[in-house]
Scaffold this motif. Structure first.
Motif, PDB file in Angstrom:
ATOM      1  N   THR A   1     -24.675  33.597  15.017  1.00 16.97           N
ATOM      2  CA  THR A   1     -23.328  33.811  14.487  1.00 16.97           C
ATOM      3  C   THR A   1     -22.273  33.834  15.586  1.00 16.97           C
ATOM      4  N   TRP A   2     -22.696  34.042  16.823  1.00 19.50           N
ATOM      5  CA  TRP A   2     -21.753  34.042  17.949  1.00 19.50           C
ATOM      6  C   TRP A   2     -21.688  32.698  18.662  1.00 19.50           C
ATOM      7  N   MET A   3     -22.508  31.741  18.210  1.00 21.51           N
ATOM      8  CA  MET A   3     -22.557  30.443  18.882  1.00 21.51           C
ATOM      9  C   MET A   3     -22.205  29.280  17.971  1.00 21.51           C
ATOM     10  N   SER A   4     -21.902  29.546  16.714  1.00 24.04           N
ATOM     11  CA  SER A   4     -21.553  28.464  15.797  1.00 24.04           C
ATOM     12  C   SER A   4     -20.637  29.013  14.716  1.00 24.04           C
ATOM     13  N   GLY A   5     -20.055  28.128  13.950  1.00 32.70           N
ATOM     14  CA  GLY A   5     -19.144  28.539  12.882  1.00 32.70           C
ATOM     15  C   GLY A   5     -17.700  28.242  13.233  1.00 32.70           C
ATOM     16  N   ASP A   6     -16.802  28.669  12.382  1.00 30.41           N
ATOM     17  CA  ASP A   6     -15.387  28.332  12.546  1.00 30.41           C
ATOM     18  C   ASP A   6     -14.563  29.491  13.089  1.00 30.41           C
ATOM     19  N   LYS A   7     -15.207  30.524  13.648  1.00 25.30           N
ATOM     20  CA  LYS A   7     -14.459  31.683  14.133  1.00 25.30           C
ATOM     21  C   LYS A   7     -14.732  32.020  15.600  1.00 25.30           C
ATOM     22  N   VAL A   8     -15.593  31.261  16.274  1.00 30.19           N
ATOM     23  CA  VAL A   8     -16.016  31.694  17.607  1.00 30.19           C
ATOM     24  C   VAL A   8     -15.358  30.917  18.749  1.00 30.19           C
TER      25      VAL A   8
ATOM     26  N   ILE B   1     -17.713  35.759  23.455  1.00 22.76           N
ATOM     27  CA  ILE B   1     -19.086  36.248  23.350  1.00 22.76           C
ATOM     28  C   ILE B   1     -19.204  37.606  24.045  1.00 22.76           C
ATOM     29  N   PRO B   2     -19.845  38.590  23.422  1.00 23.45           N
ATOM     30  CA  PRO B   2     -20.007  39.906  24.062  1.00 23.45           C
ATOM     31  C   PRO B   2     -20.718  39.798  25.411  1.00 23.45           C
ATOM     32  N   LEU B   3     -20.253  40.560  26.362  1.00 24.77           N
ATOM     33  CA  LEU B   3     -20.794  40.460  27.718  1.00 24.77           C
ATOM     34  C   LEU B   3     -22.263  40.875  27.780  1.00 24.77           C
ATOM     35  N   TRP B   4     -22.663  41.824  26.950  1.00 28.80           N
ATOM     36  CA  TRP B   4     -24.070  42.243  26.988  1.00 28.80           C
ATOM     37  C   TRP B   4     -24.988  41.126  26.493  1.00 28.80           C
ATOM     38  N   MET B   5     -24.514  40.341  25.529  1.00 27.68           N
ATOM     39  CA  MET B   5     -25.301  39.190  25.070  1.00 27.68           C
ATOM     40  C   MET B   5     -25.469  38.175  26.194  1.00 27.68           C
TER      41      MET B   5
END
Length: 399
Positions: A187-194, A143-147
């Protein structure tokens, strides 16, 4: 001039009184204050809020170290260059990825705490000592640090400070931060790539035309939600050799941490046990529905419904949430009977959401936040029930 002398000057002479909360926070971090309360009852005890928070952080350390090894291990497995789990390659990669998350979490969170303490003129509260460690363990490693920084500010300000600070908040701050991330940056908290380090970056490079193989970062819950078979064994799920959030994969270490918190009388065994019972009951109901043939194999719910009821305890963030967040003494029920009801409903609702919400198969976060809201209501009716029973007994004696 030493810290004690500075504190003395601030208290006695009023020099720099505005910054007293900041000085006091550093002074009392490792040492017990010399002051006592000026009114009310006095209780001599060997623990206080700082020591309690430090104990919880100690319980989290094994999960953190394991998460560092697992982060590197899952990355090298995904790119087809497997390494030993307990290897320097795995640990160093995990350390490089996770340490910045911890630093951002603490620097931003404690920074907000210090600002509010100085503005309001109260002591720096210690609740973020645990929250600051929980947050990096429940978010995706990439997860990006700014997020993360934005979410921490939101969680501390909206989830805690607006209610009056530590001890007054109605929602668990760590889960408030994760909920913000989920709804603000889905998109950064779910799915098959995170859930595997490098998977998102590799996917972006492929989309840009790079000739690379994709990395799958799908969790077991994501696989089941799509109706696919799980490639991991029960031992992998129990010990944590699976993709997932940094600290949530090893049920074994979480179980040991739970026992440690129960032994130290910090975590409520009633909440933990009742949550497991609630999850098992819901899992058995779903297994019974499948066995009765009421759900077709083509149904999107079939895979998660047919999952062995006790497997639900080993996958996702259920165990981590129950041990470290459902037992939060501020946001959980306070009465003994209320703890049984509160924990049972968390377990029951977690599996319910997990099965019926394929887009977000991890339900423990929403279940705990929901029950945080209802915890005061549960305690209210438990207390009222006790009052009514005592009044009945009193009337029976006077007749």
């Amino acid at each position: 001039m030493g810290l004690k002398e500075k504190l003395h000057n601030i208290k006695e002479k009023g020099q720099g009184k505005k910054w007293l909360p900041a000085f006091s926070a550093f002074h009392t971090f490792l040492y017990t204050p010399n002051e006592t309360t000026h009114s009310g009852g006095h209780v001599r005890a060997a623990d206080d809020l700082k020591r309690t928070m430090n104990t919880v952080v100690m319980a989290l350390i094994p999960c953190l170290i394991f998460g560092m090894f697992n982060t590197g291990f899952q990355h090298f497995e995904a790119i087809g260059e497997p390494v030993a789990f307990l290897s320097w390659e795995a640990f160093s990669l995990g350390l490089i990825k996770i340490l910045p998350l911890i630093i951002v979490s603490y620097v931003v969170g404690l920074g907000v705490e210090f600002i509010f303490a100085v503005i309001k003129g109260h002591e720096v509260e210690e609740g973020y000592l645990v929250t600051g460690m929980l947050v990096p363990l429940i978010v995706p490693v990439d997860i990006p640090l700014w997020m993360l920084a934005v979410a921490v500010i939101f969680g501390v300000v909206i989830g805690k400070e607006v209610f009056g600070g530590t001890g007054m908040n109605i929602l668990n701050p760590a889960l408030t931060i994760r909920a913000f991330l989920f709804f603000a940056y889905p998109t950064w908290m779910s799915g098959d790539k995170v859930w595997v380090e490098g998977a998102v970056e590799r996917a972006n490079e492929i989309a840009a035309g790079a000739n690379l193989d994709a990395i799958s970062g799908e969790t077991i819950l994501g696989t089941l939600a799509q109706g696919n078979e799980v490639a991991y064994s029960v031992s992998d799920m129990f010990f944590g050799f699976i993709p997932g959030s940094v600290g949530e994969t090893s049920t074994f270490l979480i179980l040991l941490a739970g026992l440690f918190l129960i032994f130290s009388k910090i975590g409520s065994w009633r909440i933990m046990l009742s949550a497991v019972v609630g999850a098992v009951v819901m899992g058995l109901i779903f297994n019974g529905v499948v066995d009765a043939g009421w759900v077709k194999e083509s149904s999107s719910f079939y895979s998660l419904m047919s999952t062995e009821f006790w497997h639900h305890l080993l996958i996702g963030g259920f165990a981590f949430g129950v041990v470290f967040m459902a037992t939060d003494p501020v946001t959980a029920s306070q009465t003994n009977k209320g703890k049984w009801i509160y924990g049972f409903l968390i377990g029951f609702i977690s599996i319910l959401i997990r099965v019926f919400n394929p887009a977000y198969p991890e339900g423990v976060m929403l279940a705990i936040l929901l029950m945080n809201v209802f915890a005061p209501t549960i305690d209210h009716y438990v207390v009222q029930g006790n009052v009514k029973r005592r009044l009945k007994r009193l009337k029976a004696k006077t007749v």
